[in-house]
Design a protein around this motif. Structure first.
Motif, PDB file in Angstrom:
ATOM      1  N   UNK A   1       0.731  -1.018  -0.097  1.00  0.00           N
ATOM      2  CA  UNK A   1       0.062  -0.013  -0.071  1.00  0.00           C
ATOM      3  C   UNK A   1       1.008   1.258   0.083  1.00  0.00           C
ATOM      4  N   UNK A   2       0.432   2.256  -1.018  1.00  0.00           N
ATOM      5  CA  UNK A   2       1.438   3.325  -1.161  1.00  0.00           C
ATOM      6  C   UNK A   2       2.684   3.291  -1.956  1.00  0.00           C
TER       7      UNK A   2
ATOM      8  N   UNK B   1      -1.281  11.179 -10.465  1.00  0.00           N
ATOM      9  CA  UNK B   1      -2.159  12.151 -10.082  1.00  0.00           C
ATOM     10  C   UNK B   1      -2.638  11.748  -8.613  1.00  0.00           C
ATOM     11  N   UNK B   2      -2.097  11.091  -7.816  1.00  0.00           N
ATOM     12  CA  UNK B   2      -2.494  10.551  -6.440  1.00  0.00           C
ATOM     13  C   UNK B   2      -3.203   9.511  -6.217  1.00  0.00           C
ATOM     14  N   UNK B   3      -3.847   8.762  -7.031  1.00  0.00           N
ATOM     15  CA  UNK B   3      -4.738   7.609  -6.781  1.00  0.00           C
ATOM     16  C   UNK B   3      -3.942   6.490  -6.540  1.00  0.00           C
ATOM     17  N   UNK B   4      -3.329   6.402  -5.319  1.00  0.00           N
ATOM     18  CA  UNK B   4      -2.597   5.296  -4.811  1.00  0.00           C
ATOM     19  C   UNK B   4      -3.370   3.858  -4.407  1.00  0.00           C
ATOM     20  N   UNK B   5      -4.350   3.340  -5.236  1.00  0.00           N
ATOM     21  CA  UNK B   5      -4.903   2.479  -4.870  1.00  0.00           C
ATOM     22  C   UNK B   5      -4.130   1.110  -4.520  1.00  0.00           C
ATOM     23  N   UNK B   6      -4.945   0.504  -3.469  1.00  0.00           N
ATOM     24  CA  UNK B   6      -4.211  -0.869  -2.938  1.00  0.00           C
ATOM     25  C   UNK B   6      -4.323  -2.099  -3.914  1.00  0.00           C
ATOM     26  N   UNK B   7      -5.459  -1.947  -4.810  1.00  0.00           N
ATOM     27  CA  UNK B   7      -5.614  -2.985  -5.779  1.00  0.00           C
ATOM     28  C   UNK B   7      -6.412  -2.306  -6.798  1.00  0.00           C
ATOM     29  N   UNK B   8      -6.666  -2.988  -8.138  1.00  0.00           N
ATOM     30  CA  UNK B   8      -7.457  -2.392  -9.020  1.00  0.00           C
ATOM     31  C   UNK B   8      -8.094  -3.714  -9.808  1.00  0.00           C
TER      32      UNK B   8
END
Length: 471
Positions: free
Chosen positions: A172-173, A435-442
């Protein structure tokens, strides 16, 4: 006679001048013949460095430094290229001899100095030509771990669940875990399609118990867990959900899993059933009888995964709020579990949680779905019953729009990891990350028809992205 002498004088003078010039040239120059080449010696100039002076870089993703010169070069045998005083491995690029590549193994939060003394980089066509001394100072970013829960809400979570959660915390991150939803319920067709496109598979595969009432059958059998266990044995992560289908009415409750006539009328769409969510907790109602039976069947299936040491990302009752409250009050819930409002929904969530606990299911990481387009804080079961918060995002094709969803959920749920639990037709993942969307998963959904949820190009971009994890 006088005329003849006058004619010879210029000729004699010319011969004397040529002779004297040759004499002075021979006597006045003692320069070795070989040194004449210095006047035309090749000049080596550094044109570009992939890391600029003073740059801050990500240690994990910066594994190579590339230097581009104005001519073809070679590494001198006695090259003394160092990084913080230690020898650095350098080689000429395989793609062009005008580039030198230096291998890096960086640590987070550290200052670095690269030193390349004169004579280390030489001309490939002229070994006497050398690049001047070069020094580069740069540093790596220090990873600041997000302030999220470090343990699962289930205090009895088993070793498999705890190990998976620890793995997720580590990612994460730092990177987005790639995932995809299976087509439709219990396979890896979509993952195999992606592998055929880009030579890599997503890390996460999503499964759906949507056909639980039909199973076991010759076309769907949730008791066969091999498709899931094989995925985890290959290093994959498992996500599960449940499109909880119910009978269209009391009169169409299936007798068993072979009652095809009534099974075909099963649905989770509110407009197609008289099933009331609130009656799941009212003794004597047909809704409670069916609900209880399906929950017990679901528990049996998940226990098979627990026995096989498979921990799952469990996302029940997804998108409960739907469009409720939107469109001047005309919006409504998309599924039956949201039709009776937030209190009944939370009752359903807690009831499932407690039943799973009593049944000894502790291989579960609980995922709640929300959206900043219609924030569901009043629907949230509570931190003690949720581990991760996800957003289901469709048709947001700019990175900024996707990042706004992430940042909104991050603000609303500051102590939970945020994930893109479901999506389709969204901006490429690297752009979202930047852009700052540091999703855990997609996890893109399968299909999409004329408006596909993903394309080969989208996955090719994901496979080539610095901050997307595939396998």
């Amino acid at each position: 006679m006088k005329t003849y002498r006058l004619f010879l004088l210029p000729i004699v003078a010319l011969f004397c001048f040529v002779g004297l010039t040759s004499l002075f040239t021979a006597c006045g120059s003692d320069e070795p013949e070989g040194d004449k080449d210095d006047a035309v010696k090749e000049t080596i100039v550094l044109r570009k460095s992939s890391i600029a002076e003073g740059d801050k870089v990500e240690a994990e993703h910066t594994t190579l430094l590339t230097l581009e010169y104005n001519t073809v070069v070679a590494i001198a045998p006695n090259a003394a290229i160092t990084l913080n005083g230690a020898k650095a491995e350098a080689h000429v690029s395989k793609t062009t001899a005008m580039k030198v590549e230096i291998d890096l193994a960086l640590e987070e939060g550290k200052e670095y100095t690269l030193s390349i003394p004169s004579g280390s980089i030489v001309g490939q066509n002229d070994a006497k030509a050398t690049a001047p001394t070069f020094a580069l100072h740069f540093s790596t970013n220090k990873y600041e771990a997000p302030d999220v829960a470090q343990t699962l809400c289930d205090k009895q979570a088993n070793a498999d669940a705890n190990a998976l959660y620890k793995q997720l915390l580590g990612y994460y991150g730092r990177t987005i875990i790639s995932g995809v939803m299976c087509d439709v319920a219990w396979n890896q067709k979509t993952a195999d399609q992606i592998f055929g496109w880009v030579g890599k598979r997503p890390v996460l595969n999503g499964y759906d118990y949507i056909h639980l009432a039909w199973s076991p059958a010759n076309w769907i059998d949730y008791t066969d867990t091999s498709i899931v266990t094989n995925w985890t044995k290959d290093g994959g992560i498992v996500a599960c959900m449940y499109h909880f289908n119910v009978p269209s009415s009391e009169a169409t409750v299936p007798v068993d899993n072979k009652d095809q006539k009534n099974l075909e009328q099963m649905t989770c769409t509110p407009e197609k059933t008289t099933f009331k969510a609130r009656n799941c907790f009212v003794d004597g109602t047909w809704e409670k009888a069916f609900y209880d039976r399906q929950i017990e069947k679901l528990i049996a299936q998940i226990k098979l995964l627990q026995d096989a040491h498979v921990a799952i990302l469990w996302r029940p009752y997804h998108e409960a709020k739907g469009n409720t409250g939107l469109y001047n009050g005309q919006g409504k819930a998309w599924f039956w579990w949201g039709t009776d409002g937030p209190d009944v929904f939370k009752h359903l969530w807690l009831d499932m949680y407690e039943r799973f606990q009593k049944a000894g299911l502790h291989n579960i990481i609980w995922v709640f779905t929300d959206s900043t387009d219609n924030l569901s804080l009043d629907w949230y079961p509570g931190d003690e019953y949720v581990d991760i918060v996800g957003a289901d995002v469709y048709n947001k094709t700019t990175a900024t729009a996707c990042a706004n969803v992430f940042k909104g959920l991050e603000k609303a749920y500051p102590h939970k990891m945020i994930t893109l639990s479901e999506c389709g037709n969204v901006a490429d993942l690297q752009s979202q990350w930047n852009a700052g969307a540091k999703w855990l998963w997609c996890m893109p959904w399968y299909g999409g028809g004329d408006n596909p949820h993903y394309t080969q190009q989208w996955w090719q971009q994901a496979a080539n992205s610095t901050n997307v994890l595939m396998r």
